[in-house]
Write a protein that holds these residues in place. Structure first.
Motif, short mmCIF file in Angstrom:
data_model
loop_
_atom_site.label_atom_id
_atom_site.label_comp_id
_atom_site.label_asym_id
_atom_site.label_seq_id
_atom_site.Cartn_x
_atom_site.Cartn_y
_atom_site.Cartn_z
N GLY A 123 24.78 31.00 49.59
CA GLY A 123 24.19 32.31 49.49
C GLY A 123 24.85 33.21 48.46
O GLY A 123 24.40 34.30 48.20
N GLY A 124 25.95 32.78 47.87
CA GLY A 124 26.57 33.57 46.81
C GLY A 124 27.78 34.33 47.26
O GLY A 124 28.65 33.81 47.95
N GLY A 125 27.87 35.58 46.91
CA GLY A 125 29.01 36.43 47.22
C GLY A 125 29.39 37.21 45.99
O GLY A 125 29.69 36.63 44.94
N GLY A 126 29.37 38.54 46.08
CA GLY A 126 29.70 39.37 44.94
C GLY A 126 30.70 40.44 45.30
O GLY A 126 30.66 40.99 46.40
N ILE A 127 31.60 40.71 44.39
CA ILE A 127 32.50 41.85 44.47
C ILE A 127 32.16 42.72 43.28
O ILE A 127 32.22 42.26 42.14
CB ILE A 127 33.98 41.42 44.44
N ASN A 128 31.78 43.97 43.56
CA ASN A 128 31.30 44.88 42.52
C ASN A 128 32.19 46.11 42.48
O ASN A 128 32.25 46.86 43.46
CB ASN A 128 29.86 45.27 42.81
N VAL A 129 32.85 46.32 41.34
CA VAL A 129 33.73 47.47 41.18
C VAL A 129 33.00 48.47 40.28
O VAL A 129 32.90 48.26 39.07
CB VAL A 129 35.10 47.07 40.58
N HIS A 130 32.49 49.52 40.88
CA HIS A 130 31.68 50.49 40.14
C HIS A 130 32.51 51.62 39.55
O HIS A 130 32.09 52.24 38.57
CB HIS A 130 30.59 51.06 41.05
N GLU A 131 33.67 51.89 40.14
CA GLU A 131 34.51 53.00 39.66
C GLU A 131 35.92 52.81 40.19
O GLU A 131 36.12 52.25 41.27
CB GLU A 131 33.94 54.33 40.16
N GLY A 132 36.91 53.28 39.44
CA GLY A 132 38.30 53.20 39.90
C GLY A 132 38.86 51.79 39.79
O GLY A 132 38.36 50.96 39.03
N THR A 133 39.88 51.51 40.59
CA THR A 133 40.55 50.21 40.58
C THR A 133 40.47 49.57 41.96
O THR A 133 40.77 50.21 42.96
CB THR A 133 42.03 50.37 40.19
N LEU A 134 40.07 48.31 41.99
CA LEU A 134 40.10 47.52 43.22
C LEU A 134 41.12 46.41 43.02
O LEU A 134 41.00 45.60 42.11
CB LEU A 134 38.73 46.92 43.55
N VAL A 135 42.14 46.39 43.89
CA VAL A 135 43.19 45.38 43.85
C VAL A 135 42.96 44.42 45.01
O VAL A 135 42.73 44.84 46.14
CB VAL A 135 44.58 46.03 43.98
N ILE A 136 43.04 43.13 44.73
CA ILE A 136 43.03 42.12 45.78
C ILE A 136 44.49 41.79 46.05
O ILE A 136 45.18 41.22 45.21
CB ILE A 136 42.25 40.85 45.36
N GLY A 137 44.98 42.20 47.23
CA GLY A 137 46.40 42.09 47.54
C GLY A 137 46.82 40.74 48.09
O GLY A 137 48.00 40.41 48.10
N GLY A 138 45.89 39.95 48.59
CA GLY A 138 46.22 38.64 49.15
C GLY A 138 45.63 37.54 48.29
O GLY A 138 45.18 37.76 47.17
N ALA A 139 45.62 36.34 48.85
CA ALA A 139 45.05 35.20 48.14
C ALA A 139 43.58 35.48 47.85
O ALA A 139 42.88 36.14 48.63
CB ALA A 139 45.18 33.93 48.98
N LEU A 140 43.11 34.99 46.71
CA LEU A 140 41.72 35.18 46.30
C LEU A 140 41.13 33.85 45.88
O LEU A 140 41.70 33.14 45.05
CB LEU A 140 41.63 36.18 45.13
N THR A 141 39.97 33.53 46.44
CA THR A 141 39.21 32.35 46.05
C THR A 141 37.84 32.81 45.58
O THR A 141 37.14 33.51 46.31
CB THR A 141 39.05 31.37 47.23
N LEU A 142 37.47 32.45 44.35
CA LEU A 142 36.12 32.71 43.84
C LEU A 142 35.42 31.37 43.71
O LEU A 142 35.72 30.58 42.82
CB LEU A 142 36.17 33.41 42.48
N ASN A 143 34.50 31.11 44.62
CA ASN A 143 33.78 29.84 44.65
C ASN A 143 32.65 29.85 43.62
O ASN A 143 32.27 30.90 43.10
CB ASN A 143 33.25 29.59 46.06
N PRO A 144 32.08 28.66 43.31
CA PRO A 144 31.11 28.56 42.22
C PRO A 144 29.89 29.47 42.32
O PRO A 144 29.33 29.86 41.31
CB PRO A 144 30.69 27.09 42.26
N THR A 145 29.45 29.82 43.50
CA THR A 145 28.25 30.65 43.61
C THR A 145 28.57 32.14 43.63
O THR A 145 27.69 32.96 43.83
CB THR A 145 27.48 30.31 44.90
N SER A 146 29.84 32.51 43.42
CA SER A 146 30.25 33.91 43.56
C SER A 146 30.43 34.59 42.22
O SER A 146 30.42 33.95 41.17
CB SER A 146 31.57 33.99 44.34
N GLY A 147 30.62 35.90 42.28
CA GLY A 147 30.84 36.64 41.05
C GLY A 147 31.60 37.92 41.29
O GLY A 147 31.65 38.45 42.41
N VAL A 148 32.19 38.42 40.22
CA VAL A 148 32.85 39.73 40.21
C VAL A 148 32.24 40.51 39.06
O VAL A 148 32.19 40.02 37.93
CB VAL A 148 34.38 39.60 40.03
#
Length: 186
Positions: A123-148
């Motif tokens: 089904g995908g998965g998106g992280i969208n940063v529209h303004e400011g700063t978004l920090v990922i503080g822990g482990a991060l996995t971006l799988n093939p169907t995902s996006g930032v």
């Protein structure tokens, strides 16, 4: 098991115990320290606004699944709107959308040493940063169907780096660690 058509979650209330939490509709987290103490599946909209924050609490290895079609809106001022309050081994699995919205806190962090972010899957998965700063503080996995997506003037940051199997788009800034802690784009 508890299934709702949305919640108004404020005042630092904790949802703990055996079973699962499933939310449809709109859930509003407006108070600091809403405790996530059971596995949670969201296929509606979760708005974390005002001084709202949600912390994993009371048990190890809890999972919040933002299902395909689910939306998490970071619209508040708390610098850590999704975090670990207690225990270890937690994960936020996103196959829907996580939005860092305009007028939210300038710099916000989701995840930490005890809370991994897994973006993508069926089904995908998106992280969208529209303004400011978004920090990922822990482990991060971006799988093939995902996006930032990072909008112009916004910043997405993962200081310890990550392996990207998804798609990185937008005109904003991507900040990752250096050398062995950098970005491996696959």
């Amino acid at each position: 098991n508890l299934t709702t058509n949305g919640l108004v979650w404020s005042g630092g209330a904790d949802l703990v115990g055996t079973g699962t939490l499933t939310t449809h509709g709109t859930t509003n987290i407006t108070g600091a320290g809403a405790g996530i103490g059971r596995n949670w599946t969201n296929d509606g909209t979760v708005n974390i606004s005002g001084i709202g924050s949600a912390g994993f609490w009371g048990a190890n290895n809890l999972t919040w699944t933002n299902a395909s079609g689910g939306i998490i809106n970071l619209s508040g001022s708390d610098p850590a709107p999704i975090y670990t309050a207690t225990n270890t081994g937690h994960s936020l699995v996103n196959t829907g959308q996580i939005n860092k919205n305009p007028l939210s806190g300038t710099g916000q962090t989701i995840g930490d040493a005890n809370l991994a972010i897994i973006n993508g899957g069926v089904g995908g998965g998106g992280i969208n940063v529209h303004e400011g700063t978004l920090v990922i503080g822990g482990a991060l996995t971006l799988n093939p169907t995902s996006g930032v997506f990072v909008a112009n003037g916004a910043t997405f940051s993962r200081p310890a780096g990550f392996i990207n199997n998804g798609t990185l788009t937008g005109n904003g800034t991507l900040m990752v660690g250096m050398s062995a802690n950098g970005l491996l784009n696959q």
